[in-house]
Write a protein that holds these residues in place. Structure first.
Motif, PDB file in Angstrom:
ATOM      1  N   LEU C   8       0.825  -1.204   0.000  1.00 22.70           N
ATOM      2  CA  LEU C   8       0.000   0.000   0.000  1.00 22.70           C
ATOM      3  C   LEU C   8       0.862   1.258   0.000  1.00 22.70           C
ATOM      4  N   ILE C   9       1.982   1.210   0.740  1.00 17.58           N
ATOM      5  CA  ILE C   9       2.788   2.417   0.845  1.00 17.58           C
ATOM      6  C   ILE C   9       3.951   2.438  -0.140  1.00 17.58           C
ATOM      7  N   LEU C  10       4.041   1.395  -0.970  1.00 17.70           N
ATOM      8  CA  LEU C  10       5.219   1.265  -1.826  1.00 17.70           C
ATOM      9  C   LEU C  10       5.475   2.533  -2.660  1.00 17.70           C
ATOM     10  N   ALA C  11       4.430   3.044  -3.284  1.00 15.78           N
ATOM     11  CA  ALA C  11       4.614   4.197  -4.173  1.00 15.78           C
ATOM     12  C   ALA C  11       5.132   5.399  -3.395  1.00 15.78           C
ATOM     13  N   PHE C  12       4.621   5.587  -2.214  1.00 10.76           N
ATOM     14  CA  PHE C  12       5.091   6.730  -1.433  1.00 10.76           C
ATOM     15  C   PHE C  12       6.501   6.515  -0.899  1.00 10.76           C
ATOM     16  N   ALA C  60       9.395   5.245 -12.519  1.00 15.68           N
ATOM     17  CA  ALA C  60       9.402   4.138 -11.563  1.00 15.68           C
ATOM     18  C   ALA C  60       8.092   4.066 -10.801  1.00 15.68           C
ATOM     19  N   ILE C  61       7.589   5.226 -10.451  1.00 16.77           N
ATOM     20  CA  ILE C  61       6.379   5.244  -9.644  1.00 16.77           C
ATOM     21  C   ILE C  61       5.161   4.871 -10.494  1.00 16.77           C
ATOM     22  N   LEU C  62       5.199   5.258 -11.785  1.00 17.71           N
ATOM     23  CA  LEU C  62       4.137   4.799 -12.698  1.00 17.71           C
ATOM     24  C   LEU C  62       4.211   3.289 -12.842  1.00 17.71           C
ATOM     25  N   GLY C  63       5.451   2.788 -12.925  1.00 15.52           N
ATOM     26  CA  GLY C  63       5.658   1.353 -13.017  1.00 15.52           C
ATOM     27  C   GLY C  63       5.095   0.624 -11.810  1.00 15.52           C
ATOM     28  N   VAL C  87      -7.771   1.182  -1.721  1.00 15.80           N
ATOM     29  CA  VAL C  87      -6.943   2.121  -0.980  1.00 15.80           C
ATOM     30  C   VAL C  87      -5.559   2.223  -1.618  1.00 15.80           C
ATOM     31  N   LYS C  88      -5.041   1.051  -2.035  1.00 18.40           N
ATOM     32  CA  LYS C  88      -3.732   1.022  -2.685  1.00 18.40           C
ATOM     33  C   LYS C  88      -3.734   1.900  -3.930  1.00 18.40           C
ATOM     34  N   THR C  89      -4.791   1.785  -4.732  1.00 18.20           N
ATOM     35  CA  THR C  89      -4.856   2.585  -5.950  1.00 18.20           C
ATOM     36  C   THR C  89      -4.913   4.074  -5.604  1.00 18.20           C
ATOM     37  N   TYR C  90      -5.754   4.444  -4.669  1.00 17.54           N
ATOM     38  CA  TYR C  90      -5.850   5.861  -4.293  1.00 17.54           C
ATOM     39  C   TYR C  90      -4.487   6.403  -3.850  1.00 17.54           C
ATOM     40  N   VAL C  91      -3.847   5.645  -2.949  1.00 20.34           N
ATOM     41  CA  VAL C  91      -2.584   6.133  -2.382  1.00 20.34           C
ATOM     42  C   VAL C  91      -1.522   6.234  -3.464  1.00 20.34           C
ATOM     43  N   THR C  92      -1.491   5.238  -4.357  1.00 20.56           N
ATOM     44  CA  THR C  92      -0.491   5.274  -5.422  1.00 20.56           C
ATOM     45  C   THR C  92      -0.723   6.456  -6.349  1.00 20.56           C
ATOM     46  N   ILE C  93      -1.978   6.729  -6.672  1.00 20.36           N
ATOM     47  CA  ILE C  93      -2.262   7.882  -7.528  1.00 20.36           C
ATOM     48  C   ILE C  93      -1.826   9.165  -6.820  1.00 20.36           C
ATOM     49  N   ALA C  94      -2.075   9.239  -5.516  1.00 17.61           N
ATOM     50  CA  ALA C  94      -1.644  10.418  -4.765  1.00 17.61           C
ATOM     51  C   ALA C  94      -0.135  10.568  -4.830  1.00 17.61           C
TER      52      ALA C  94
END
Lengths: 837, 189, 114
Positions: C8-12, C60-63, C87-94
């Motif tokens: 869930l927090i990977l993108a951030f 990378a973050i898009l990936g 939630v994962k999708t929302y957080v990643t988009i943020a």
């Protein structure tokens, strides 16, 4: 079984049996309390005492500033007063208060009996109390910290602050922060592991999500502050120049470390309050919370963004514009998750039918004040505006709007909402309205006008100002407002005293809430739930009126007290299915004595008896080693019945017991501190004047390699030791020897191989890094020695696997950090030789 | 910015009161729409606009609002407990004054702030901007007084017990007066 | 390491890493004088490095988003995994938005102290 059968379905007998096990003993036994009800309430009451002290200091400040050339206080006294006001409100009131609230509420909302580590909670409380007492003692003795609550160096370093004032801050606050870190670990593990069966992540009450995020932020946010405090104290005590520009240190390093903690701190304070609002507001509106998923996403994003804006306190120190732009943009972005929460609450209100009850009135106060604070915050996030308003009373006004709006008003709403739970009584409510309006009006009069004072150019922290500057009328108005506000708080206190004395009793669930804390008698019994519920819906949409009697009759899980054991269920962190039976330790004086030993270390440091500090440290270690002896006796079976025909293993035999996760989290905090240290040293190379040092003799490469390699023996040994009882002896012996050799070589590097550490910040950095690794070696050898001792005494591997797994984590981390230290030594050496500017 | 803030404040508080007091208010809008409208559609453009405007403005201020051709006059401001000392590095043997800074009006000044002891902060509220004097660093700030006159200045970073009294004065002089001043012709009063 | 909360927090986490890296590179670059020759837009080596870093992390973050979407498999009950997925999708988009927004300044703002 006969005992169980008589207890079954007889709530009174069940209550008596459970309370005998879980309850705190009277008299001196109170010092042995580990129960979260007791500890949580103690945290909150102590925090309120500190709030009152901080409030009195604020009154002194406003009295001083009411007129231009006031002779009420001199500059030195004023310096101590404003420093202590900020310090107390931040470190001794706000953080401990919400910790206490979380400690009290979380197990109830999660449908369980206690937190994961009751002794740790008690230890944290004593550390907080003793640390706070050191600070208050200094205030009474007239030697309180006086360099402002963010303690900028060099004003706080030994040249310009030779007294013990700064030491009081650095040591006292670090002592108090032990409680913050232990609370963070305890809260995360509890939310992840100790929930009611069936409570999957998507069914957690929203407050648990908030606290999960907050505790994680604390785990990452506090280590930089603790590191900064250690470095500054080491500079003051042993003359290692980290912040002294004449010897390669840099005052800006302190600012980075402090604000890396300091800004997330604002959100750490705001989020628990927001979590309380997200819990209360839907109940008052009579409708479920809107946008549960959006809110969870928003607060997770907010947690990260809040770590990307610390430099916005440092816009005026001459950092290049492009770097400022990252922080400025993050500061603007962090407003969006806040907006999402605010509109989720508005949507909830719009779809429900709320009335202006007392908690609602305070939520109105929150909206009013916090929105203004947020908007001025966005203004300040804009670099050009900040260049003008920075360090003026505009900032003072802004931060009070944010903190009072974002914390005090929600906490007042919380208090009016949950005090009936705490006391079993409902308020009389003759004073509540008047108290609210006095606080609300008093607050706005005080701080709204302070914006104007600041825009007219009045800087912070001046104890007098020339009458002709035209600030006097505004200041006078602010002072008057502050006295109205103080009277409002006094009324609130009186209101609660009346509630305790004359409040009406009620049956159950006065607010018609859907959360589990109301599914128990009030005031709550020490064990919370006579039996543990199974949750089949989101845990804020339940019906406590049905669940309560069901649980009281022992029809849930664990409704049968067994052999004086304190039992809770451990669940899978995602699905919420029961995985283990967690046995909690009984009441014990050990946390108290451990905190006394810890406190004696800090006092010895404070009064400069450095030679005696190793004794205190040894006492702390001995106390902690004794903890494992007070751990509960276990079951012999692999599968223990928990009711409803289900069986689970006891936690020491389980796949992922709570203490394993706790060790992982501790190492995360530890690693954060270490990474901050390494980055801090690199920062000195980049930024500090008087680099490179004249003589940086790097320690011998062979010695470094020997030290790091022997540290990795610990890691190897712990792998061997898991194989069998005999291998366990060998492996732990290997680990023990490795740690000792490694510690010895690192210490010899620190004291013989490096040039004098007080000569230059570069050697001081290497010295501290090497000491950090040595400390890990010492602790690692204690882990290994303990495992050896258990291996000799007890041949049953299955009960020791957990110890070994936890030890292995430590050994692996120590080895990794030792290699990182060696790499860093070589890097710094080459930078200084070749790349130094 | 002030009016924008006022509008947003009124909007949020108005919605709050309407949602509580008027029972039917806002019920026609779904909860998801409430959050998306108020939490994303409303703040994102405002914040984005504001941030990028501030970047541009900051860049403008950094360059001191001058074209490259116009020469910048450097002034060294050294803070110590609890006074400021001003000198002109580009003028050899130029005057050195304590707590009074003479500058030419209508010309951009670059303050080089340094400190001999603790952190101070150079600030002249009416001339804008603010720069910390951090020991071991020299940080720069460009200011400009368009009209001759006297401007009050103050230390804005807490620097010990004398902090409140660490005030100074900026005297912006006409071109001729300033030339006289540099050569020692202007009498100090 | 495959705990859903970590995903869930990977993108951030990528965003945080970028933040540290870009800030450290900028400071190091200024310290070593990589920003000189800042006359024409692309001539400044430091600006070029920073832009490359930001672009790489953005990709990378898009990936990350794409990877998360592909490996999405219901681990728990349907309700729980839908919740976590959303939630994962929302957080990643943020996080993606934050990356674009935070680091836009590297394209034109002043790189180093005057």
């Amino acid at each position: 079984m006969t005992e169980n059968q008589t207890l079954h379905h007889n709530p009174i007998a069940l209550h008596k049996a459970l309370d005998r096990i879980w309850g705190t003993k009277p008299g001196w036994g109170r010092l042995a309390a580990v129960n979260h009800n007791v500890i949580g309430v103690r945290f909150m009451l102590t925090a309120l005492v500190f709030f009152a002290i901080g409030g009195v200091l604020a009154m002194l400040i406003r009295t001083q500033l009411a007129s231009s050339q006031s002779v009420f206080m001199d500059a030195e006294t004023y310096g101590q007063v404003f420093t202590m006001h900020g310090t107390i409100m931040m470190f001794l009131f706000a953080i401990p208060f919400f910790e206490g609230m979380a400690i009290y509420l979380l197990p109830k909302l999660l449908g369980t009996r206690d937190l994961a580590f009751p002794r740790l909670g008690a230890y944290g409380y004593w550390c907080y109390l003793f640390g706070g007492m050191i600070l208050i003692g200094a205030l009474l003795a007239g030697v309180a910290p006086n360099s402002g609550w963010f303690m900028y160096t060099p004003l706080s370093s030994s040249v310009y602050a030779p007294g013990i004032n700064s030491d009081v801050w650095l040591l006292g606050i670090t002592f108090v922060e032990i409680s913050a870190l232990s609370a963070a670990v305890e809260i995360i593990v509890t939310i992840m592991k100790i929930r009611a069966p069936g409570m999957s992540l998507d069914r957690m009450p929203i407050f648990a999500w908030y606290m999960l995020v907050v505790a994680t932020m604390m785990l990452i946010g506090f280590p930089p502050l603790i590191l900064g405090s250690i470095l500054l104290e080491v500079e003051r005590a042993f003359d290692l120049p980290f912040f002294d520009p004449t010897r390669g240190g840099d005052p800006l390093l302190w600012q980075h470390l402090f604000w890396l903690f300091g800004h997330p701190e604002v959100y750490i304070i705001f989020l628990p309050a927001a979590g309380a609002i997200s819990t209360i507001l839907p109940v008052l509106a009579g409708t479920p919370l809107a946008g549960y998923r959006m809110i969870v996403s928003a607060i997770v994003s907010m947690a990260f963004l809040s770590f990307g804006l610390w430099v916005h306190h440092m816009y005026t120190v001459g950092i290049p514009h492009v770097a400022l732009s990252f922080f400025s943009a993050a500061s603007a972005l962090v407003a969006i998750p806040t907006a999402i929460q605010i509109f989720a609450w508005l949507a909830t209100l719009a779809h429900g039918r709320a009335r202006f009850s007392i908690p609602m009135l305070h939520i109105f106060g929150f909206f009013f004040v916090f929105v203004i604070g947020g908007l001025t915050g966005v203004m300040l996030a804009m670099v050009p505006f900040d260049w003008q308003a920075h360090d003026t009373h505009f900032v003072v006004a802004h931060l009070h709007y944010v903190l009072v709006g974002g914390f005090i008003f929600p906490m007042l709403a919380t208090a009016y909402y949950w005090v009936p739970h705490l006391t079993g009584k409902q308020p009389v409510q003759h004073l509540s309205h008047a108290a609210f309006w006095m606080i609300f009006i008093g607050f706005n009069v005080t701080f709204f006008f302070m914006h104007l004072t600041g825009l007219r150019g009045m800087p912070r922290r001046i104890f007098e100002y020339p009458a002709e500057f035209g600030w006097e009328v505004l200041n006078f108005v602010s002072s008057m407002g502050s006295f109205v506000m103080a009277m409002g708080f006094a009324l609130v206190a009186l209101d609660f005293i009346l509630l305790f004395k004359f409040g009406r009793a009620f049956r159950r669930n006065p607010w018609k809430a859907g959360t589990l804390e109301w599914a128990m008698p009030t005031p709550p019994p020490s064990y919370n739930f006579a039996s543990i519920p199974r949750v089949d819906n989101r845990a804020d949409l339940l019906d406590p009126d049905v669940i309560g009697p069901h649980l009281a009759a022992g029809r849930g899980y664990l409704g049968m007290p067994r052999d004086d054991r304190m039992e809770v269920l451990g669940v899978n962190s995602v699905t919420g299915e029961p995985e283990q039976l967690v046995l909690l330790p009984r009441q014990t004086f050990l946390p108290f004595w451990t905190a006394v030993a810890t406190g004696s270390f800090f006092l010895l440091m404070l009064f400069k008896f450095y030679w005696a500090t190793p004794v205190a440290l040894a006492a702390v270690i001995v106390c902690f080693c004794l903890w494992s002896r007070s751990s509960p006796s276990s079951f012999d079976d692999d599968a223990v019945p928990i009711g409803h025909g289900e069986t689970v293993p006891v936690h020491i035999r389980a796949e992922s017991p709570p203490s394993y996760l706790a060790m992982v989290l501790t190492l995360v905090a530890d690693a954060t501190l270490y990474i901050s240290l390494l980055f801090g040293c690199l920062f000195l190379w980049i930024s500090a004047p008087n680099w490179p040092p004249a003589n940086l003799q790097s320690p011998s490469l062979w010695l470094l390699i020997l030290a790091a390699t022997s540290m990795s023996l610990g890691s190897l040994g712990s792998r061997i030791s898991k194989k069998s009882a005999h291998m366990s002896l060998l492996g732990n012996g290997l680990a023990f020897a490795g740690h000792l050799i490694s510690t010895g070589s690192f210490i010899s590097i620190a004291f013989y191989s490096l040039p004098s550490a007080s000569g230059h910040a570069a050697t001081a950095s290497l010295f501290v890094i090497v000491c950090y690794i040595s400390l890990h070696g010492v602790v690692g050898s204690i882990f290994a020695a303990h495992a050896l001792w258990r291996a000799l005494r007890d041949h049953d591997m299955s009960v020791r696997v957990l110890d070994l797994k936890i030890g292995a984590l430590w050994h692996d981390y120590s080895a990794a950090s030792a290699f990182a230290a060696v790499g860093f030594c070589l890097l710094l050496d080459s930078l200084v030789r070749d790349g130094g500017v | 910015m002030l009016w924008g803030s006022f509008a947003l404040f009124t909007l949020v508080l108005g919605l709050f009161l309407a949602a509580v007091l008027a029972p039917r208010f806002g019920r026609g809008v779904s909860q998801a729409r409430w959050i998306i409208l108020g939490g994303l559609i409303l703040p994102v453009p405002v914040l984005a606009g504001l941030t990028f405007y501030a970047f541009a403005q900051g860049e403008f201020l950094l360059k001191g609002a001058v074209s490259e051709a116009n020469e910048v006059l450097e002034v060294r401001a050294i803070g110590r407990m609890w006074q400021w000392q001003f000198s002109y590095p580009s003028v050899s043997g130029g005057p050195v004054h304590t707590d009074i800074l003479h500058i030419p009006a209508g010309r951009t000044i670059e303050i080089i702030a340094e400190s001999e002891d603790v952190i101070h902060s150079f600030w002249v509220p009416r001339l804008g901007g603010k720069i910390d004097a951090v020991p071991g660093h020299s940080s720069r700030l460009r200011i400009r007084a368009d009209q001759p006159g006297r401007y009050g200045g103050i230390c804005s970073e807490y620097c010990g017990t004398g902090h409140a009294g660490m005030q100074f004065e900026v005297r912006a002089l006409g071109q001729d007066d300033f030339r006289d001043f540099l050569t020692g012709g202007l009498r100090h009063d | 390491m495959r705990h859903p909360l970590l995903l869930l927090i990977l993108a951030f986490v990528v965003w945080s890493g970028t933040f540290l890296l870009v800030y450290a590179t900028q400071a190091t670059g200024c310290s070593l004088g990589w920003h000189n020759n800042d006359i024409a837009f692309w001539r400044s080596p430091l600006r070029f490095i920073l832009i490359v870093l930001v672009v790489i992390s953005f990709v990378a973050i898009l990936g990350t988003l794409a990877w998360l979407r592909r490996r999405h498999k219901p681990a728990a009950a349907l309700e729980t995994s839908t919740f976590l997925g959303q939630v994962k999708t929302y957080v990643t988009i943020a996080a993606i938005f934050s990356t674009a927004f935070c680091f836009a300044g590297v394209f034109w703002l002043t790189l180093c102290p005057l």
